[in-house]
Design a protein around this motif. Structure first.
Motif, PDB file in Angstrom:
ATOM      1  N   SER A 182      41.080  43.839  28.236  1.00 18.37           N
ATOM      2  CA  SER A 182      42.462  44.049  28.642  1.00 18.37           C
ATOM      3  C   SER A 182      43.283  44.113  27.360  1.00 18.37           C
ATOM      4  CB  SER A 182      42.971  42.892  29.523  1.00 18.37           C
ATOM      5  OG  SER A 182      43.380  41.790  28.728  1.00 18.37           O
ATOM      6  N   GLU A 195      37.536  38.070  43.043  1.00 18.27           N
ATOM      7  CA  GLU A 195      36.570  38.090  41.955  1.00 18.27           C
ATOM      8  C   GLU A 195      35.137  37.836  42.415  1.00 18.27           C
ATOM      9  OE1 GLU A 195      37.965  35.298  39.090  1.00 18.27           O
ATOM     10  OE2 GLU A 195      39.626  36.567  38.422  1.00 18.27           O
ATOM     11  N   TRP A 201      44.135  44.066  35.814  1.00 18.98           N
ATOM     12  CA  TRP A 201      42.735  43.811  36.199  1.00 18.98           C
ATOM     13  C   TRP A 201      42.683  42.916  37.438  1.00 18.98           C
ATOM     14  CZ3 TRP A 201      38.442  46.202  35.070  1.00 18.98           C
ATOM     15  CH2 TRP A 201      38.281  46.849  33.842  1.00 18.98           C
ATOM     16  N   THR A 202      43.547  41.910  37.487  1.00 19.56           N
ATOM     17  CA  THR A 202      43.571  41.015  38.639  1.00 19.56           C
ATOM     18  C   THR A 202      43.980  41.769  39.907  1.00 19.56           C
ATOM     19  OG1 THR A 202      44.030  39.067  37.280  1.00 19.56           O
ATOM     20  CG2 THR A 202      44.636  38.933  39.601  1.00 19.56           C
ATOM     21  N   ASP A 210      45.875  42.114  31.661  1.00 17.17           N
ATOM     22  CA  ASP A 210      45.140  41.096  32.412  1.00 17.17           C
ATOM     23  C   ASP A 210      45.597  41.093  33.871  1.00 17.17           C
ATOM     24  OD1 ASP A 210      43.495  38.668  32.743  1.00 17.17           O
ATOM     25  OD2 ASP A 210      45.426  37.638  32.876  1.00 17.17           O
ATOM     26  N   ARG A 261      36.761  36.598  34.896  1.00 20.48           N
ATOM     27  CA  ARG A 261      37.961  36.715  34.067  1.00 20.48           C
ATOM     28  C   ARG A 261      37.917  35.610  33.028  1.00 20.48           C
ATOM     29  NH1 ARG A 261      43.074  33.858  34.447  1.00 20.48           N
ATOM     30  NH2 ARG A 261      44.726  35.033  33.365  1.00 20.48           N
ATOM     31  N   ASN A 315      39.603  39.381  29.033  1.00 21.06           N
ATOM     32  CA  ASN A 315      38.657  40.451  29.317  1.00 21.06           C
ATOM     33  C   ASN A 315      38.064  40.257  30.699  1.00 21.06           C
ATOM     34  OD1 ASN A 315      35.949  38.837  28.971  1.00 21.06           O
ATOM     35  ND2 ASN A 315      37.208  38.304  27.196  1.00 21.06           N
ATOM     36  N   ARG A 316      37.245  41.212  31.129  1.00 27.02           N
ATOM     37  CA  ARG A 316      36.513  41.101  32.395  1.00 27.02           C
ATOM     38  C   ARG A 316      35.038  41.392  32.148  1.00 27.02           C
ATOM     39  NH1 ARG A 316      40.987  39.736  33.192  1.00 27.02           N
ATOM     40  NH2 ARG A 316      42.171  39.675  35.141  1.00 27.02           N
ATOM     41  N   THR A 358      40.799  43.503  41.188  1.00 24.98           N
ATOM     42  CA  THR A 358      39.824  42.637  41.850  1.00 24.98           C
ATOM     43  C   THR A 358      40.376  42.071  43.154  1.00 24.98           C
ATOM     44  OG1 THR A 358      40.491  40.777  40.400  1.00 24.98           O
ATOM     45  CG2 THR A 358      38.566  42.069  39.744  1.00 24.98           C
ATOM     46  N   PRO A 380      44.468  48.539  30.529  1.00 20.18           N
ATOM     47  CA  PRO A 380      45.074  47.663  31.540  1.00 20.18           C
ATOM     48  C   PRO A 380      45.379  46.269  31.004  1.00 20.18           C
ATOM     49  CG  PRO A 380      42.736  47.974  31.964  1.00 20.18           C
ATOM     50  CD  PRO A 380      43.095  48.947  30.884  1.00 20.18           C
ATOM     51  N   TRP A 433      42.074  54.712  38.021  1.00 21.41           N
ATOM     52  CA  TRP A 433      41.265  54.308  36.864  1.00 21.41           C
ATOM     53  C   TRP A 433      40.395  55.472  36.386  1.00 21.41           C
ATOM     54  CZ3 TRP A 433      41.123  49.263  34.834  1.00 21.41           C
ATOM     55  CH2 TRP A 433      41.827  48.300  35.567  1.00 21.41           C
TER      56      TRP A 433
END
Length: 208
Positions: free
Chosen positions: A165, A112, A102-103, A99, A188, A176-177, A106, A97, A7
C-alpha cells in the motif's frame, strides 16, 4: 471491477514513473540476491525475483517486477517526497492503493478471513499446492511473486503474494497485504518476515 473499485488484473511491470523518470534497477547479489546495496536504498527501485528475466516463461513474465516501498510512494530523492515531486508509479488515472482502500476491497469480499481465496488465481501453474480456497471469483487474479527481503535475498515465490500500500506504518515500515498458498485469508500487516520499506514486493494499481 470489485464493488465500486477498479483494480489492475496483473502485477505491475513498469520501469519508469508516469512522468518518464526512470526507476533505478537493482541486479546485485546474484540469483540468491543477498545485497547490502538493496538494503541501503532510500529511493525507489525495482528488481526481478532471482534476477530471472530470460527463462521462458521468466519470473518477470509471470510475476512482474518487485518494487521497494519508496518506488510505490514515488520517492526519488533521499527518502523524502519533495514539495515539487509528482512521481507516480501507476499509469495516469491510477494510483497505488492506500491501506484503507485495501481494507475496502477485503470487506467487499467478505472480510480478511475469506477474501484471499476469492482473490487468488486458481490452480497450481503459479501457486504451490494446495492453493487453499482459491476461486478467483473476484477476478483479482493474485499471483505469488514472493518478495526480496531487506537483506536482498529472494523468498517465497509461488507461496506468497505480497502487495504494497502507499501508507506508512511507523519509522521504516509501511502497510501491506499478504496472501498465502495454504490459507484463504488476507493478512494486513506492516511487520512480517522482517518487512520494511526496503523490501521488494508486487504492486497493483487502483483507478482514481
Amino acid at each position: 471491477m470489485i464493488g465500486d473499485q477498479c483494480w489492475t488484473k496483473e502485477n505491475l511491470r513498469v520501469r519508469r514513473y508516469n512522468n518518464g523518470t526512470a526507476i533505478p534497477f537493482d541486479a546485485t547479489g546474484g540469483a540468491g540476491g543477498s545485497s547490502s546495496t538493496w538494503n541501503n536504498l532510500t529511493i525507489g527501485a525495482h528488481t526481478i525475483y532471482a534476477h530471472d528475466s530470460v527463462a521462458t516463461p521468466s519470473n518477470l513474465t509471470k510475476y512482474g517486477y518487485l518494487y521497494n516501498w519508496y518506488a510505490a510512494k514515488g520517492i526519488s530523492t533521499n527518502g523524502t517526497i519533495l514539495a515539487n515531486d509528482t512521481l507516480r508509479i501507476c499509469p495516469s488515472g491510477w494510483h497505488v492503493p492506500t491501506d484503507a482502500e485495501w481494507t475496502t476491497l477485503t470487506d467487499v469480499l467478505g472480510g480478511e478471513n475469506v477474501a484471499g481465496g476469492k482473490m487468488k488465481s486458481v490452480g497450481n501453474f503459479y501457486w504451490n499446492s494446495p492453493n487453499t480456497g482459491a476461486t478467483n471469483e473476484s477476478g483479482f487474479s493474485a499471483l505469488p511473486g514472493g518478495y526480496r527481503n531487506s537483506g536482498g535475498g529472494f523468498e517465497n515465490i509461488r507461496s506468497n503474494a505480497f502487495f504494497w500500500s502507499d501508507t506508512e506504518g511507523v519509522s521504516s515500515i509501511a502497510w501491506n497485504r499478504d496472501l498465502f498458498y495454504n490459507q484463504s485469508y488476507v493478512k494486513r500487516n506492516y511487520y512480517y518476515f522482517g518487512i520494511n520499506k526496503s523490501v521488494g514486493a508486487s504492486i497493483r494499481c487502483l483507478k482514481d
